[in-house]
Write a protein that holds these residues in place. Structure first.
Motif, mmCIF file in Angstrom:
data_model
loop_
_atom_site.group_PDB
_atom_site.id
_atom_site.type_symbol
_atom_site.label_atom_id
_atom_site.label_comp_id
_atom_site.label_asym_id
_atom_site.label_seq_id
_atom_site.Cartn_x
_atom_site.Cartn_y
_atom_site.Cartn_z
ATOM 1 N N TYR A 65 0.836 -1.206 0.000
ATOM 2 C CA TYR A 65 0.000 0.000 0.000
ATOM 3 C C TYR A 65 0.870 1.255 0.000
ATOM 4 O O TYR A 65 0.519 2.265 -0.595
ATOM 5 C CB TYR A 65 -0.933 0.012 1.206
ATOM 6 N N ASP A 66 2.001 1.192 0.673
ATOM 7 C CA ASP A 66 2.917 2.332 0.683
ATOM 8 C C ASP A 66 3.471 2.585 -0.720
ATOM 9 O O ASP A 66 3.545 3.722 -1.179
ATOM 10 C CB ASP A 66 4.051 2.075 1.675
ATOM 11 N N THR A 67 3.832 1.514 -1.422
ATOM 12 C CA THR A 67 4.327 1.648 -2.788
ATOM 13 C C THR A 67 3.236 2.206 -3.697
ATOM 14 O O THR A 67 3.505 3.073 -4.550
ATOM 15 C CB THR A 67 4.816 0.284 -3.311
ATOM 16 N N LEU A 68 2.002 1.759 -3.513
ATOM 17 C CA LEU A 68 0.888 2.295 -4.301
ATOM 18 C C LEU A 68 0.713 3.787 -4.015
ATOM 19 O O LEU A 68 0.509 4.589 -4.937
ATOM 20 C CB LEU A 68 -0.398 1.541 -3.979
ATOM 21 N N GLY A 69 0.805 4.170 -2.746
ATOM 22 C CA GLY A 69 0.690 5.586 -2.401
ATOM 23 C C GLY A 69 1.815 6.416 -2.981
ATOM 24 O O GLY A 69 1.588 7.521 -3.483
ATOM 25 N N GLU A 70 3.040 5.889 -2.947
ATOM 26 C CA GLU A 70 4.174 6.616 -3.522
ATOM 27 C C GLU A 70 3.999 6.794 -5.031
ATOM 28 O O GLU A 70 4.284 7.869 -5.574
ATOM 29 C CB GLU A 70 5.473 5.864 -3.244
ATOM 30 N N THR A 71 3.532 5.760 -5.694
ATOM 31 C CA THR A 71 3.298 5.854 -7.129
ATOM 32 C C THR A 71 2.224 6.893 -7.438
ATOM 33 O O THR A 71 2.344 7.671 -8.392
ATOM 34 C CB THR A 71 2.884 4.487 -7.693
ATOM 35 N N THR A 72 1.189 6.943 -6.612
ATOM 36 C CA THR A 72 0.129 7.928 -6.801
ATOM 37 C C THR A 72 0.653 9.345 -6.606
ATOM 38 O O THR A 72 0.313 10.255 -7.370
ATOM 39 C CB THR A 72 -1.024 7.645 -5.820
ATOM 40 N N VAL A 73 1.511 9.537 -5.605
ATOM 41 C CA VAL A 73 2.080 10.861 -5.357
ATOM 42 C C VAL A 73 2.962 11.298 -6.523
ATOM 43 O O VAL A 73 2.892 12.446 -6.984
ATOM 44 C CB VAL A 73 2.876 10.865 -4.030
ATOM 45 N N ILE A 74 3.779 10.388 -7.038
ATOM 46 C CA ILE A 74 4.666 10.730 -8.156
ATOM 47 C C ILE A 74 3.847 11.039 -9.404
ATOM 48 O O ILE A 74 4.125 12.000 -10.132
ATOM 49 C CB ILE A 74 5.674 9.596 -8.405
ATOM 50 N N PHE A 75 2.805 10.257 -9.647
ATOM 51 C CA PHE A 75 1.935 10.524 -10.795
ATOM 52 C C PHE A 75 1.253 11.878 -10.655
ATOM 53 O O PHE A 75 1.197 12.665 -11.611
ATOM 54 C CB PHE A 75 0.887 9.413 -10.927
ATOM 55 N N THR A 76 0.744 12.180 -9.451
ATOM 56 C CA THR A 76 0.072 13.459 -9.221
ATOM 57 C C THR A 76 1.047 14.619 -9.385
ATOM 58 O O THR A 76 0.701 15.655 -9.971
ATOM 59 C CB THR A 76 -0.547 13.475 -7.816
ATOM 60 N N ALA A 77 2.274 14.457 -8.899
ATOM 61 C CA ALA A 77 3.274 15.517 -9.051
ATOM 62 C C ALA A 77 3.611 15.735 -10.522
ATOM 63 O O ALA A 77 3.753 16.873 -10.980
ATOM 64 C CB ALA A 77 4.531 15.164 -8.262
ATOM 65 N N GLY A 78 3.743 14.658 -11.276
ATOM 66 C CA GLY A 78 4.037 14.786 -12.697
ATOM 67 C C GLY A 78 2.907 15.476 -13.446
ATOM 68 O O GLY A 78 3.148 16.352 -14.281
ATOM 69 N N MET A 79 1.676 15.103 -13.152
ATOM 70 C CA MET A 79 0.536 15.749 -13.797
ATOM 71 C C MET A 79 0.441 17.220 -13.412
ATOM 72 O O MET A 79 0.093 18.065 -14.236
ATOM 73 C CB MET A 79 -0.762 15.014 -13.433
ATOM 74 N N SER A 80 0.767 17.531 -12.160
ATOM 75 C CA SER A 80 0.743 18.927 -11.709
ATOM 76 C C SER A 80 1.791 19.742 -12.449
ATOM 77 O O SER A 80 1.523 20.886 -12.852
ATOM 78 C CB SER A 80 0.984 19.015 -10.202
ATOM 79 N N CYS A 81 2.977 19.185 -12.638
ATOM 80 C CA CYS A 81 4.030 19.892 -13.377
ATOM 81 C C CYS A 81 3.611 20.132 -14.822
ATOM 82 O O CYS A 81 3.839 21.219 -15.371
ATOM 83 C CB CYS A 81 5.333 19.104 -13.337
ATOM 84 N N ILE A 82 3.010 19.139 -15.443
ATOM 85 C CA ILE A 82 2.542 19.309 -16.814
ATOM 86 C C ILE A 82 1.493 20.413 -16.889
ATOM 87 O O ILE A 82 1.524 21.266 -17.771
ATOM 88 C CB ILE A 82 1.984 17.973 -17.363
ATOM 89 N N MET A 83 0.577 20.434 -15.933
ATOM 90 C CA MET A 83 -0.475 21.454 -15.953
ATOM 91 C C MET A 83 0.099 22.843 -15.690
ATOM 92 O O MET A 83 -0.378 23.832 -16.247
ATOM 93 C CB MET A 83 -1.559 21.105 -14.939
ATOM 94 N N LEU A 84 1.111 22.951 -14.836
ATOM 95 C CA LEU A 84 1.695 24.251 -14.539
ATOM 96 C C LEU A 84 2.557 24.772 -15.686
ATOM 97 O O LEU A 84 2.613 25.975 -15.946
ATOM 98 C CB LEU A 84 2.546 24.176 -13.268
ATOM 99 N N LEU A 85 3.240 23.877 -16.380
ATOM 100 C CA LEU A 85 4.197 24.301 -17.388
ATOM 101 C C LEU A 85 3.655 24.298 -18.811
ATOM 102 O O LEU A 85 4.375 24.676 -19.731
ATOM 103 C CB LEU A 85 5.441 23.399 -17.321
ATOM 104 N N ARG A 86 2.438 23.888 -19.025
ATOM 105 C CA ARG A 86 1.906 23.828 -20.388
ATOM 106 C C ARG A 86 1.686 25.246 -20.931
ATOM 107 O O ARG A 86 1.483 26.195 -20.176
ATOM 108 C CB ARG A 86 0.607 23.042 -20.430
ATOM 109 N N LYS A 87 1.723 25.304 -22.224
ATOM 110 C CA LYS A 87 1.468 26.581 -22.879
ATOM 111 C C LYS A 87 -0.013 26.679 -23.212
ATOM 112 O O LYS A 87 -0.616 25.726 -23.694
ATOM 113 C CB LYS A 87 2.282 26.691 -24.154
ATOM 114 N N ARG A 88 -0.541 27.828 -22.947
ATOM 115 C CA ARG A 88 -1.942 28.053 -23.281
ATOM 116 C C ARG A 88 -2.025 28.889 -24.536
ATOM 117 O O ARG A 88 -1.204 29.760 -24.775
ATOM 118 C CB ARG A 88 -2.643 28.772 -22.131
ATOM 119 N N ARG A 89 -3.031 28.613 -25.313
ATOM 120 C CA ARG A 89 -3.255 29.388 -26.531
ATOM 121 C C ARG A 89 -3.887 30.725 -26.173
ATOM 122 O O ARG A 89 -4.808 30.794 -25.378
ATOM 123 C CB ARG A 89 -4.171 28.633 -27.472
ATOM 124 N N LYS A 90 -3.357 31.752 -26.785
ATOM 125 C CA LYS A 90 -3.941 33.079 -26.585
ATOM 126 C C LYS A 90 -4.954 33.343 -27.672
ATOM 127 O O LYS A 90 -4.712 33.061 -28.834
ATOM 128 C CB LYS A 90 -2.852 34.142 -26.618
#
Length: 91
Positions: A65-90
């Motif tokens: 369960y700890d490994t599952l939680g760690e994987t979830t945290v890493i996935f969430t962090a990666g998705m957050s970085c993608i959402m923060l760094l993406r370019k938006r169309r003007k």
């Protein structure tokens, strides 16, 4: 919106760093994990899990369960970085 995201990220990082201040030094042989948990895993891994590989049994059986939680945290962090760094169309 990006400024608010940056503030939330900095505050979260500050809390995470603050949480590590009470941790024992890395690799210290007198920590509770080195004195109690590791010897149990070394002695009983094959008996408890029927898995000859100790690393696999610890990651998948003892701490599954700890490994599952760690994987979830890493996935969430990666998705957050993608959402923060993406370019938006003007428009």
């Amino acid at each position: 919106m990006k400024f608010l995201s940056l503030i939330v990220t900095v505050i979260t990082g500050a809390f995470l760093v603050y949480g590590t201040l009470d941790m024992p030094p890395w690799g210290e042989p007198d920590t509770p994990a080195s004195l109690h948990v590791s010897p149990y895993y070394i002695t009983n891994t094959e008996i408890d899990t029927a898995t000859p590989n100790m690393v696999t049994s610890v990651l998948a059986d003892y701490r599954g369960y700890d490994t599952l939680g760690e994987t979830t945290v890493i996935f969430t962090a990666g998705m957050s970085c993608i959402m923060l760094l993406r370019k938006r169309r003007k428009r």
